[in-house]
Design an enzyme around this catalytic site. Structure first.
Site, PDB file in Angstrom:
ATOM      1  N   SER A   2       0.834  -1.196   0.000  1.00 52.75           N
ATOM      2  CA  SER A   2       0.000   0.000   0.000  1.00 52.75           C
ATOM      3  C   SER A   2       0.872   1.250   0.000  1.00 52.75           C
ATOM      4  O   SER A   2       2.008   1.222   0.476  1.00 52.75           O
ATOM      5  CB  SER A   2      -0.905   0.000   1.240  1.00 52.75           C
ATOM      6  OG  SER A   2      -1.806   1.086   1.201  1.00 52.75           O
ATOM      7  N   ASP A   3       0.319   2.326  -0.533  1.00 52.01           N
ATOM      8  CA  ASP A   3       1.002   3.614  -0.506  1.00 52.01           C
ATOM      9  C   ASP A   3      -0.050   4.714  -0.477  1.00 52.01           C
ATOM     10  O   ASP A   3      -1.144   4.549  -1.027  1.00 52.01           O
ATOM     11  CB  ASP A   3       1.903   3.784  -1.731  1.00 52.01           C
ATOM     12  CG  ASP A   3       2.872   4.935  -1.540  1.00 52.01           C
ATOM     13  OD1 ASP A   3       3.823   4.763  -0.754  1.00 52.01           O
ATOM     14  OD2 ASP A   3       2.652   6.004  -2.133  1.00 52.01           O
TER      15      ASP A   3
END
Length: 188
Positions: free
Chosen positions: A68-69
């Site tokens: 995730s980012d």
């Protein structure tokens, strides 16, 4: 059931997965986050989430990996993590009194399947005085946060309202992640 790996050292993402009652291991990716002006914010977070998941998956191919980012976007201008207090001040001044978008990209990756999506949430800041900004910077909270604020901490005092998923701003749209995990029949 394939073991789940969180490819992030974010304490906020870890806490959200724990809150959802999921069993997982944390193995941070070593992908270097490079923000470029050429990337659209949606494309950037999707790409970084995928790169992070793939980086860990290549080392643990028998697992299900979650990458995730999160970035903050103002008029398609990406605001990453501030480099120092002056950079944090610049970002907070830009966000003061207006709307911006927080985008969180998520990739779930196993040998059999891949799911990538981006969650967008609109955030409106109160107009911030120089004193408000200085006090917030002195707290140290902006240091490792996209856009120089964390809504789950003192940064909540900066936010007038949001449209969208609060948890995506924190760093992981947990309800959508759990639903996506269910599509990996051998996991949730």
């Amino acid at each position: 059931m394939k073991p789940l790996i969180l490819a992030s050292q974010s304490p906020r993402r870890k806490q959200l997965l724990e809150q959802a009652g999921l069993s997982f291991t944390v193995i941070p990716s070593d992908v270097e986050e490079k923000l470029t002006k050429k990337n659209l914010p949606e494309d950037l977070v999707a790409s970084l989430a995928y790169q992070k998941a793939l980086n860990v998956f290549e080392r643990y191919p028998g697992h299900l990996v979650l990458g995730s980012d999160t970035v903050v976007s103002l008029d398609s201008h990406i605001l990453g993590k501030p480099t120092d207090d002056d950079d944090a001040r610049r970002m907070l001044q830009m966000l003061s009194g207006g709307w911006h978008t927080v985008l969180t990209g998520v990739t779930l990756l196993s040998a059999e399947k891949e799911v990538t999506f981006v969650e967008k949430t609109e955030v409106n800041f109160f107009s911030l005085s120089e004193e408000d900004i200085s006090m917030y910077i002195k707290s140290g909270e902006p240091v490792d946060k996209a856009g120089a604020y964390g809504i789950q901490g003192l940064g909540a005092m900066l936010v007038e309202k949001i449209n969208g998923d609060y948890f995506a701003i924190v760093g992981l749209p947990i309800a959508k992640v759990v639903r996506a995990l269910k599509t990996f029949n051998d996991h949730v």
